[in-house]
Scaffold this active site. Sequence first.
Site, short mmCIF file in Angstrom:
data_model
loop_
_atom_site.label_atom_id
_atom_site.label_comp_id
_atom_site.label_asym_id
_atom_site.label_seq_id
_atom_site.Cartn_x
_atom_site.Cartn_y
_atom_site.Cartn_z
N HIS A 239 49.45 47.15 19.21
CA HIS A 239 48.27 47.96 18.85
C HIS A 239 46.95 47.21 18.96
CE1 HIS A 239 48.61 45.68 15.18
NE2 HIS A 239 47.45 46.17 14.77
N ARG A 240 47.00 45.87 19.14
CA ARG A 240 45.74 45.13 19.29
C ARG A 240 45.35 44.93 20.74
NH1 ARG A 240 44.58 41.59 14.01
NH2 ARG A 240 45.75 39.89 14.89
N GLY A 241 46.24 45.26 21.66
CA GLY A 241 45.93 45.12 23.08
C GLY A 241 45.06 46.26 23.57
N VAL B 185 45.73 48.67 25.75
CA VAL B 185 46.44 49.96 25.81
C VAL B 185 46.81 50.44 24.41
CG1 VAL B 185 48.55 51.08 26.60
CG2 VAL B 185 47.28 49.58 28.15
N GLY B 186 47.43 49.54 23.62
CA GLY B 186 47.86 49.92 22.28
C GLY B 186 46.70 50.34 21.40
N SER C 47 54.00 49.62 34.97
CA SER C 47 52.84 49.25 35.78
C SER C 47 53.09 49.65 37.23
CB SER C 47 52.65 47.74 35.71
OG SER C 47 51.85 47.29 36.78
N SER C 48 52.00 49.88 37.97
CA SER C 48 52.15 50.27 39.38
C SER C 48 52.71 49.14 40.24
CB SER C 48 50.79 50.72 39.95
OG SER C 48 49.84 49.69 39.83
N CYS C 49 52.77 47.91 39.69
CA CYS C 49 53.31 46.81 40.50
C CYS C 49 54.83 46.87 40.61
CB CYS C 49 52.86 45.46 39.96
SG CYS C 49 53.59 45.05 38.39
N TYR D 286 56.94 40.00 36.53
CA TYR D 286 56.47 41.10 35.68
C TYR D 286 57.07 42.42 36.13
CZ TYR D 286 52.96 44.08 33.33
OH TYR D 286 52.32 45.02 32.56
N LYS E 131 59.54 45.10 34.14
CA LYS E 131 59.17 46.51 33.93
C LYS E 131 60.21 47.45 34.56
CE LYS E 131 55.46 46.03 31.47
NZ LYS E 131 55.43 46.55 30.09
N PRO F 169 51.27 53.31 34.52
CA PRO F 169 49.83 53.37 34.75
C PRO F 169 49.40 52.54 35.95
CG PRO F 169 50.33 52.24 32.68
CD PRO F 169 51.62 52.50 33.36
N HIS G 154 42.24 40.50 34.54
CA HIS G 154 42.26 41.34 35.74
C HIS G 154 40.87 41.31 36.38
CE1 HIS G 154 45.83 43.00 33.65
NE2 HIS G 154 46.28 43.05 34.88
N TRP H 143 37.37 36.42 44.12
CA TRP H 143 38.60 35.89 44.71
C TRP H 143 39.03 36.72 45.91
CZ3 TRP H 143 42.11 35.32 39.72
CH2 TRP H 143 41.52 34.37 38.88
N ARG I 56 42.22 48.94 45.07
CA ARG I 56 42.84 49.16 43.77
C ARG I 56 42.29 50.45 43.17
NH1 ARG I 56 45.47 45.66 45.50
NH2 ARG I 56 46.07 43.66 44.58
O1 GFB Z 1 43.22 42.76 38.89
P1 GFB Z 1 43.95 41.69 39.60
O2 GFB Z 1 43.96 40.34 38.95
O3 GFB Z 1 45.46 42.10 39.78
O4 GFB Z 1 43.34 41.50 41.07
P2 GFB Z 1 46.38 42.90 40.83
C1 GFB Z 1 43.03 42.59 41.91
C2 GFB Z 1 42.35 42.09 43.18
O5 GFB Z 1 41.03 41.63 42.84
C3 GFB Z 1 43.04 40.94 43.90
C4 GFB Z 1 40.80 40.37 43.46
O6 GFB Z 1 42.95 41.15 45.30
C5 GFB Z 1 42.18 39.72 43.51
O7 GFB Z 1 42.22 38.66 44.45
N1 GFB Z 1 39.76 39.63 42.70
C6 GFB Z 1 38.53 39.32 43.16
C7 GFB Z 1 39.88 39.11 41.47
N2 GFB Z 1 37.86 38.60 42.28
C8 GFB Z 1 38.68 38.44 41.19
C9 GFB Z 1 38.53 37.77 39.94
O8 GFB Z 1 37.52 37.15 39.63
N3 GFB Z 1 39.59 37.87 39.07
C10 GFB Z 1 40.72 38.55 39.38
N4 GFB Z 1 41.72 38.62 38.47
N5 GFB Z 1 40.90 39.16 40.58
C11 GFB Z 1 47.99 42.74 38.81
C12 GFB Z 1 49.41 42.31 38.64
O9 GFB Z 1 47.78 42.69 40.17
O10 GFB Z 1 47.73 44.05 38.39
C13 GFB Z 1 50.03 42.77 37.40
O11 GFB Z 1 49.45 40.91 38.79
C14 GFB Z 1 49.65 44.17 36.98
O12 GFB Z 1 51.40 42.71 37.56
C15 GFB Z 1 48.18 44.44 37.15
O13 GFB Z 1 50.38 45.12 37.72
C16 GFB Z 1 47.81 45.87 36.86
O14 GFB Z 1 46.01 44.34 40.90
O15 GFB Z 1 46.44 42.21 42.16
#
Ligand code: GFB
Length: 308
Positions: free
Chosen positions: A12-14, A16-17, A108-110, A137, A141, A164, A180, A203, A210
């Site tokens: 509940h502190r995250g 989504v929760g 998760s969609s992954c 992960y 799931k 989601p 993320h 990155w 997405r």
């Molecule tokens: O959101 P994200 O970390 O996760 O990265 P995924 C999405 C895209 O954004 C990737 C780019 O192509 C990253 O390289 N990106 C660009 C960045 N700049 C940044 C930055 O500063 N930080 C981050 N984090 N990304 C996750 C899965 O995948 O998504 C989990 O690892 C889960 O399992 C989650 O499903 C919802 O969408 O790639």
Amino acid sequence: MEKSARIYIAGHRGMVGSAIHRKLLSEGFTNIITRTSSELDLRNQQAVKDFFAAEKPDYVFLAAAKVGGILANNTYRGEFLYDNLMIQNNIIHSAYENGVKKLLFLGSSCIYPKLAPQPLKEEYLLTGELEPTNEPYAIAKIAGIKLCDAYRSQYGCDFISVMPTNLYGPNDNYDLNKSHVLPALIRKFHEAKKNNAPSVVMWGTGTPRREFLHADDLADACYFLMQHYSEPGLVNIGVGDDIPIKDLALLVKKIVGYEGEIEHDLSKPDGTPRKLMDVSKLHSLGWKHRISLEEGIRAVYEEVKGKL
Ligand code: GFB
């Protein structure tokens, strides 16, 4: 669900929760059960058994999980597999043993194959290789979905699984190594503006696409599905539309009001090229998202900018 039903929100502190918690409070539920991770370690089987035996929840929202962005998933591979398997196994099994009326498991969609056709239909599960950066992960799931289905089939449990898309909203993680993309970009552009930095580093190539859903919309969908959906398998939750990461960066840059340049760190992974959800099943059940991406990012930025 009766307003006085005993409802346990795991996690509940995250992000989504906490969104599910706000939703249930706003709907007038009076018997919501919560535990922090220091009060109850969900990886501990006996502790979870004792908690369920004592509290006897009627309904469970299983939103507790070890989560993170692409780098965290790829770095803490053991924790992402072990912690998630333990958390979900303990809760799902205890829910069965204690006669929980209905449980909603969040995935998760992954879970879909890296190169599955787009948009991702529910039936594409287990039709190909997973994206390597988040395979641990995703495996956890997928095991959760299959455990819910197996308990439905063997024991008649009303346990449902929802998948989601990428989420954002209040109570997100802004740690740049673990977060993320959306909270990372908000933080990076905000700090660059504050410090008059000439550029912001994102990155990867910026070409992956997405889809993003606000956590309040997700909570609304979970509440809806808890009442109107009861089937094996899984149901996608998303908006049905996606955006290249480069365009997302430009949108966050505009909202924050930063005027410098954007650079790319190509040593960081791109991850899966695209994971757009097919949301026709959800729409046919009668639910649709309300919060647009720009509106949602503006609201999140307003809320966090004083704290970053
Ligand atoms: O959101 P994200 O970390 O996760 O990265 P995924 C999405 C895209 O954004 C990737 C780019 O192509 C990253 O390289 N990106 C660009 C960045 N700049 C940044 C930055 O500063 N930080 C981050 N984090 N990304 C996750 C899965 O995948 O998504 C989990 O690892 C889960 O399992 C989650 O499903 C919802 O969408 O790639």
